[in-house]
Structure formats: C-alpha cells, structure tokens
Design an enzyme around this catalytic site. Structure first.
Site, short mmCIF file in Angstrom:
data_model
loop_
_atom_site.label_atom_id
_atom_site.label_comp_id
_atom_site.label_asym_id
_atom_site.label_seq_id
_atom_site.Cartn_x
_atom_site.Cartn_y
_atom_site.Cartn_z
N SER A 107 -10.33 44.95 -14.34
CA SER A 107 -9.26 44.52 -13.57
C SER A 107 -8.36 45.67 -13.71
O SER A 107 -8.07 46.47 -14.73
CB SER A 107 -8.73 43.44 -14.34
OG SER A 107 -7.05 43.24 -13.76
N TYR A 129 -5.74 38.17 -22.10
CA TYR A 129 -6.67 38.06 -20.99
C TYR A 129 -6.94 39.63 -20.70
O TYR A 129 -8.10 40.02 -20.60
CB TYR A 129 -6.28 37.40 -19.92
CG TYR A 129 -6.98 37.88 -18.46
CD1 TYR A 129 -8.25 37.56 -18.37
CD2 TYR A 129 -6.30 38.86 -17.61
CE1 TYR A 129 -8.88 37.73 -17.25
CE2 TYR A 129 -6.97 39.25 -16.53
CZ TYR A 129 -8.47 38.78 -16.11
OH TYR A 129 -8.90 39.32 -15.09
N LYS A 144 -10.35 42.56 -21.03
CA LYS A 144 -11.19 43.47 -20.23
C LYS A 144 -10.97 44.86 -20.92
O LYS A 144 -12.24 45.46 -20.65
CB LYS A 144 -10.29 43.54 -19.02
CG LYS A 144 -9.92 41.85 -18.30
CD LYS A 144 -11.69 41.79 -17.69
CE LYS A 144 -11.52 40.43 -17.14
NZ LYS A 144 -13.17 39.93 -16.87
P1 NAD Z 1 -13.44 32.04 -11.75
O1 NAD Z 1 -12.64 31.46 -13.11
O2 NAD Z 1 -13.30 31.48 -10.57
O3 NAD Z 1 -14.90 32.39 -12.32
C1 NAD Z 1 -15.32 32.62 -13.59
C2 NAD Z 1 -16.36 31.75 -13.87
O4 NAD Z 1 -16.78 32.07 -15.06
C3 NAD Z 1 -16.09 30.26 -13.64
O5 NAD Z 1 -17.09 29.78 -12.70
C4 NAD Z 1 -16.26 29.76 -14.84
O6 NAD Z 1 -16.60 28.51 -15.01
C5 NAD Z 1 -17.16 30.61 -15.68
N1 NAD Z 1 -17.19 30.76 -17.06
C6 NAD Z 1 -16.15 31.25 -18.03
N2 NAD Z 1 -16.66 31.26 -19.35
C7 NAD Z 1 -17.82 30.97 -19.26
C8 NAD Z 1 -19.04 30.85 -20.29
N3 NAD Z 1 -18.71 31.21 -21.49
N4 NAD Z 1 -20.43 30.61 -19.92
C9 NAD Z 1 -20.54 30.42 -18.54
N5 NAD Z 1 -19.68 30.37 -17.46
C10 NAD Z 1 -18.48 30.74 -17.86
O7 NAD Z 1 -12.76 33.63 -11.77
P2 NAD Z 1 -12.98 34.61 -10.64
O8 NAD Z 1 -11.50 34.85 -9.76
O9 NAD Z 1 -14.02 34.39 -9.75
O10 NAD Z 1 -13.17 35.86 -11.52
C11 NAD Z 1 -14.40 36.50 -11.77
C12 NAD Z 1 -14.17 37.57 -12.79
O11 NAD Z 1 -13.33 38.76 -12.39
C13 NAD Z 1 -13.61 37.17 -14.28
O12 NAD Z 1 -14.02 37.79 -15.34
C14 NAD Z 1 -12.18 37.62 -13.92
O13 NAD Z 1 -11.47 37.84 -15.18
C15 NAD Z 1 -12.41 38.93 -13.33
N6 NAD Z 1 -11.17 39.25 -12.45
C16 NAD Z 1 -10.53 38.48 -11.53
C17 NAD Z 1 -9.52 38.71 -10.99
C18 NAD Z 1 -8.95 37.65 -9.92
O14 NAD Z 1 -7.80 38.09 -9.35
N7 NAD Z 1 -9.61 36.82 -9.56
C19 NAD Z 1 -8.89 40.04 -10.86
C20 NAD Z 1 -9.60 40.91 -11.82
C21 NAD Z 1 -10.62 40.50 -12.63
C1 UD1 Z 2 -2.16 38.80 -12.42
C2 UD1 Z 2 -2.35 39.04 -13.75
C3 UD1 Z 2 -3.43 40.24 -13.95
C4 UD1 Z 2 -4.85 39.47 -13.38
C5 UD1 Z 2 -4.46 39.13 -11.64
C6 UD1 Z 2 -5.68 38.50 -11.43
C7 UD1 Z 2 -0.09 38.86 -14.84
C8 UD1 Z 2 1.17 39.59 -15.34
N1 UD1 Z 2 -0.90 39.70 -14.07
O1 UD1 Z 2 -1.65 40.09 -11.45
O2 UD1 Z 2 -3.57 40.40 -15.25
O3 UD1 Z 2 -5.88 40.33 -13.26
O4 UD1 Z 2 -3.42 38.12 -11.74
O5 UD1 Z 2 -5.67 37.03 -11.96
O6 UD1 Z 2 -0.16 37.65 -14.48
N2 UD1 Z 2 4.42 36.27 -7.54
C9 UD1 Z 2 5.45 35.76 -7.03
N3 UD1 Z 2 5.55 34.23 -7.19
C10 UD1 Z 2 4.34 33.64 -7.46
C11 UD1 Z 2 3.09 34.18 -8.09
C12 UD1 Z 2 3.25 35.86 -8.15
O7 UD1 Z 2 6.54 36.20 -6.74
O8 UD1 Z 2 4.36 32.24 -7.86
C13 UD1 Z 2 4.75 37.79 -7.38
C14 UD1 Z 2 4.20 38.34 -8.75
O9 UD1 Z 2 5.41 38.82 -9.34
C15 UD1 Z 2 3.67 39.78 -8.33
C16 UD1 Z 2 2.82 39.40 -7.05
O10 UD1 Z 2 3.53 38.22 -6.66
O11 UD1 Z 2 4.63 40.74 -7.97
C17 UD1 Z 2 1.46 39.05 -7.42
O12 UD1 Z 2 1.20 38.37 -8.44
P1 UD1 Z 2 -0.30 37.73 -9.01
O13 UD1 Z 2 -0.75 37.27 -7.88
O14 UD1 Z 2 0.08 36.80 -10.01
O15 UD1 Z 2 -0.84 38.83 -9.31
P2 UD1 Z 2 -0.69 40.07 -10.49
O16 UD1 Z 2 0.73 39.72 -11.35
O17 UD1 Z 2 -0.72 41.56 -9.85
#
Ligand code: NAD
Ligand code: UD1
Length: 336
Positions: A124, A149, A153
């Site tokens: 991330s 969290y 990572k």
């Molecule tokens: P998500 O929660 O939709 O998907 C993660 C999946 O992992 C889920 O289906 C959950 O059931 C499964 N899981 C968790 N722990 C497990 C375990 N111990 N064994 C088996 N399955 C397990 O999340 P996502 O948004 O699809 O994210 C996928 C990956 O990308 C995650 O590692 C997340 O941290 C990373 N990531 C997501 C974002 C984002 O904004 N969505 C940003 C940066 C990184």
């Molecule tokens: C967040 C996490 C980051 C994670 C990512 C994906 C934090 C501090 N960071 O990123 O670690 O990898 O999500 O899961 O939580 N905002 C509003 N109102 C809302 C929600 C968000 O104004 O109800 C604003 C936030 O202040 C930010 C932007 O929208 O400026 C994006 O927020 P968000 O979608 O939560 O992502 P990040 O904070 O960038």
C-alpha cells in the site's frame, strides 16, 4: 500460469480473477470469507463463464495450505489475504498483526516446501507515511505508518525483501496500491464493505443510495488547492490488470521488484464528489468535519516505473471510476 489468489473472494481479488482469466491464466482461490462472501465468486463466474476452484480455508492453517499445494500445481501466488480496516487495526492490534503476518508466514513456508517461489504482495501507499517526495516514486523512502494495518504492510515488505535476499530463486513483486475505487463495468462485482464505510467512495455511494444521510468531508484546511485531502484514485480494473502485468516481471525472473500502482493524478475529496455528481447526475449531500487522525494532505504517485518495466498504465479516469462504483451500488443496494 496457474495462479493462487489468497483472499481472492475480496474486492481486489475478485476483479483480478477476471483480468487473469482474460489474459489466459488459470486461477485457484483460497479465502476464509472473514471479510467477503462466496457470492462474489458466483458473480465472477457469470462474468467469465466458469466457476474458479475455491478452497474455503484460513491461510494461517498450515495443513490446509500444504494440502492445497499438494492438490494444485501452482506457479505463482498473489497474496491479497489480510485484514484492512485502519481504525479497527488501532483498536485490535494483536488480531491484525497475528492475522496479516502469520497468514503470510504460513503461506511462504508452504510455498517453499512445494518449490513455488513466485510471489506478488498487496502492499500500500501507506508504507510511504507522509511522503517525502510528491509525486511518489519507488525510490521515495518509506515513512512512519500511523496504524497497525499499515505497519503489517511495511513489515511484511521487509520480510519478503530478506527472504528474496537469502534465496535469490524467489521472485517477489511488491505492489504498492494507491486508492482503488470503482467496480467491474458489469455491475456484478464491486466493493462491499461491512458496516459503516471508512473509505471515501463507498461512503459516497452509500450516501447517494440513501443508506447514509450525508458525507463528512474530513478537513478543508489542508495545504491543497481546495483544502481537502488529495489522493491518487485508481479504477479497480486497472489495478487488477496491474497484477497480470506483474506476472511478466515474474516470468522474466525479476528477483525483487517494487511498483507503485496509481494513475499519477491527484484528486481532492471535493473533486471526487463533483466527478461523482457529474458522472451519475446525482447530488451528494456533504458537510465539512474536523480532520481525521492519521490523515495526510497529499498522496499521489509517479507510475512511470510500472509503465516502463511492465507496460502497465491506468486507462480509466475519475468519472469512469465514479460511474462504475455507482453502477455496482445501485444494482446491489444492500451489497452481495
Ligand atoms: P478485502 O477485505 O475485500 O479482501 C481481503 C480478503 O482476504 C477477504 O476476502 C478476506 O475474507 C480474506 N482474508 C483475510 N484474512 C484471511 C485469512 N487469514 N485467510 C484467508 N483469507 C483471509 O480487501 P481488498 O480491498 O480486496 O484488499 C486486498 C489486499 O490489498 C489486502 O491485503 C489489502 O490490505 C490490500 N490493499 C487494499 C487497498 C484498498 O484500498 N482496498 C489498498 C492497499 C492495499
Ligand atoms: C486509507 C488508509 C490507508 C489504506 C487505504 C485503503 C487511513 C489514514 N489510511 O487511505 O492506510 O491503505 O485507506 O484501505 O485510513 N474522506 C472523507 N470522508 C470520508 C472518508 C474519507 O473526507 O468519509 C477523505 C479522507 O480524509 C482522505 C480521502 O477522503 O482525504 C481518502 O480517504 P480514504 O478513502 O479513507 O483513503 P486513505 O485515507 O487515502
């Protein structure tokens, strides 16, 4: 290639299955469904015309993982499995460290026992902390993560770097995602958060559908053009395709490789609200609230390395992301 997707029933995993299938790869999914539903895999089946093999198991279960590698010949693993709610990670650090770290350790051990040494890790932009350079390149030093969290990572990146150094047969690709939003154009799969959304786009779509009264904009006094936080929003299908391209690095035996996956464009919270209203011809009520703890002003990347080395670049813009996010929400007002 035959690819194992841990956490493949989740938001990014389900979209990645579609892109991998399109590119001719075979997929096996393992997920314990702690934050997802098997319905996402049924929806994927409707899109790609076949059901992918699914093992319902916890990645921390070593016996189950070894069985899985005995049963399927896996060429590479994409590790999506993990818990990802920032606020919850502050309240339950032990659960987050235990799940995210242990799942990865058990998985890597099963992989090496089965001589599968190709690994793509969902990292991330959070590892950059408050970034020292904007736009952020991969050379930007990692920063201080403000929550467990983010620390999982950052620490797992270090573990993987050490593993690859100790055994250069490993190919490890660290993909640092910026802010994935949107959904597959079919409206069949998308983001399905549990409870009150923490992230911006699901909060907007749930407000638009009437599940939430109004969006709170967290701060309008940042040092940004309109005072609200600026992020690099990326369409989830573009992000999913980034994993297909990352397999090219694995195929050419990259050793360790690190890529930012973002568009390179920053949008403020109010830009996203406006783009959503324009793309969908809707109004999103909002009010300005105090800053959210741990937030930074600006975060967007320079994605040139992924373009040069993987031939990958994002093709969708912010209005596409807003249109597709809404299409999923309105077709699935209560989620899956
Ligand atoms: P998500 O929660 O939709 O998907 C993660 C999946 O992992 C889920 O289906 C959950 O059931 C499964 N899981 C968790 N722990 C497990 C375990 N111990 N064994 C088996 N399955 C397990 O999340 P996502 O948004 O699809 O994210 C996928 C990956 O990308 C995650 O590692 C997340 O941290 C990373 N990531 C997501 C974002 C984002 O904004 N969505 C940003 C940066 C990184
Ligand atoms: C967040 C996490 C980051 C994670 C990512 C994906 C934090 C501090 N960071 O990123 O670690 O990898 O999500 O899961 O939580 N905002 C509003 N109102 C809302 C929600 C968000 O104004 O109800 C604003 C936030 O202040 C930010 C932007 O929208 O400026 C994006 O927020 P968000 O979608 O939560 O992502 P990040 O904070 O960038």
């Amino acid at each position: 290639m035959n690819i194992l997707l841990t956490g493949g029933a989740g938001y990014i995993g389900s979209h990645t299955i579609v892109e991998l299938d399109k590119a001719g790869h075979s997929v096996v999914v393992v997920d314990n469904l702690v934050n997802s539903s098997e319905e996402s895999l049924n929806r994927v089946a409707k899109i790609i015309g076949k059901q992918v093999p699914f093992v319902k198991a916890d990645v921390r279960d070593a016996a189950a993982m070894n069985d899985l590698f005995d049963k399927f010949k896996i060429d590479a693993v994409i590790n999506f499995a993990g818990l990802k709610a920032v606020g919850e990670s502050v309240a339950k650090p032990l659960e987050y460290y235990e799940n995210n770290m242990n799942a990865c350790f058990v998985l890597l051990d099963a992989m090496r026992k089965h001589n599968c040494k190709n690994f793509i890790f969902s990292s991330s932009a959070t590892v950059y902390g408050d970034p020292a350079i904007i736009p952020i390149t991969e050379e930007c030093p990692k920063g201080q993560c403000t929550n467990p969290y983010g620390k999982t990572k950052s620490m797992l990146e270090e573990v993987l770097i050490d593993l690859q150094k100790a055994d250069p047969e490993w190919n490890v690709v660290l993909l640092r995602y910026f802010n994935p939003i949107g959904a597959h154009q079919s409206g069949l799969i998308g983001e399905n958060p549990n409870g009150i959304p923490n992230n911006l786009m699901p909060y907007i779509t749930q407000t638009a559908v009437g599940l939430r009264k109004e969006l709170g904009v967290f701060g309008n006094d940042y040092d940004t053009p309109d005072g609200t936080g600026v992020r690099d929003y990326i369409h989830v299908c573009d992000l999913a395709n980034g994993h297909v391209c990352a397999l090219k690095a694995i195929e050419r035996k990259c050793g360790l490789a690190i890529y930012n996956l973002g568009t390179g464009h920053g949008n403020s919270v109010l830009d996203v609200v406006k783009a959503f209203e324009k793309a969908n011809n809707l109004k999103v009520p909002y009010s300005i609230k105090p800053r959210r703890a741990g937030d930074i002003a600006t975060c967007y990347c320079n994605p040139a390395k992924a373009k040069a080395e993987l031939g990958w670049e994002a093709k969708y813009g912010i209005e596409d992301m807003c249109r597709d996010a809404w299409n999923f929400q309105k077709n699935n007002p209560e989620g899956y």
